[in-house]
Motif scaffolding. Structure first.
Motif, mmCIF file in Angstrom:
data_model
loop_
_atom_site.group_PDB
_atom_site.id
_atom_site.type_symbol
_atom_site.label_atom_id
_atom_site.label_comp_id
_atom_site.label_asym_id
_atom_site.label_seq_id
_atom_site.Cartn_x
_atom_site.Cartn_y
_atom_site.Cartn_z
ATOM 1 N N ARG A 69 14.065 -71.203 44.188
ATOM 2 C CA ARG A 69 14.773 -72.446 44.494
ATOM 3 C C ARG A 69 14.541 -73.414 43.338
ATOM 4 O O ARG A 69 13.413 -73.637 42.921
ATOM 5 C CB ARG A 69 14.245 -73.056 45.784
ATOM 6 N N PHE A 71 13.989 -76.702 41.477
ATOM 7 C CA PHE A 71 13.355 -77.960 41.856
ATOM 8 C C PHE A 71 13.445 -78.921 40.683
ATOM 9 O O PHE A 71 13.645 -78.523 39.540
ATOM 10 C CB PHE A 71 11.900 -77.744 42.283
ATOM 11 N N THR A 104 10.644 -71.615 47.098
ATOM 12 C CA THR A 104 10.154 -72.593 46.120
ATOM 13 C C THR A 104 9.037 -71.966 45.297
ATOM 14 O O THR A 104 8.354 -71.042 45.760
ATOM 15 C CB THR A 104 9.607 -73.853 46.802
#
Length: 170
Positions: A69, A71, A104
């Motif tokens: 993911r 960020f 993440t």
């Protein structure tokens, strides 16, 4: 389950494939990097990246795809390239009807090392141990892709059950 992990990047996109079932150590299937020339235009780079990912999907036939993911980072240019590479991987998987999970960096680090703040060297060391490899995969993008695949193998089924139980409420 066979999982293809993608550590997105425009210049180097890490790809790692692991296979496993709950209760048994995962097994390395394949690992590598899709590269694009840094001096090429963005359109050409994205096409080359898509072709590389498609080749991996075709050759490895994963059942799921795990993508890091994106960020927020301090370097907006880096974030944009990572986001574009991520979108290419997600689109390629979705085109084949494969489930895509986004994890993440801290989630992956916690799954692999036990600490969401682990550095790249610690992640590579644990990937090497978990997969019982003689040496850590290089470059770091390849090792990170394997970490993503392992994380999904270990956490994906539980996350799917939780999402189903919540009925999409989050």
């Amino acid at each position: 389950m066979r999982v293809l992990g993608v550590d997105p990047g425009l210049t180097r996109c890490g790809i790692g494939v692991v296979e496993g079932v709950p209760g048994r150590p995962p097994v390395l299937v394949a690992v590598g990097v899709v590269r694009t020339p840094p001096d090429a235009g963005i359109g050409e780079r994205l096409v080359l990246l898509e072709q590389g990912i498609e080749a991996w999907l075709e050759a490895q036939q994963p059942e799921a795809v795990a993508v890091e993911r994106v960020f927020s980072q301090h370097n907006v240019r880096t974030v944009m390239g990572t986001a574009q590479a991520s979108a290419v991987a997600i689109t390629a998987a979705a085109r084949r009807g494969l489930p895509v999970a986004l994890h993440t960096p801290s989630e992956v680090k916690a799954a692999i090392t036990g600490s969401g703040r682990a550095d790249k060297e610690q992640v590579a060391t644990m990937v090497t141990r978990v997969l019982r490899l003689a040496a850590a995969p290089t470059p770091a993008d390849a090792s990170d892709a394997l970490a993503l695949a392992i994380c999904h193998l270990w956490r994906g089924p539980a996350q799917a059950r939780l999402a189903a139980a919540l009925g999409g409420r989050r």
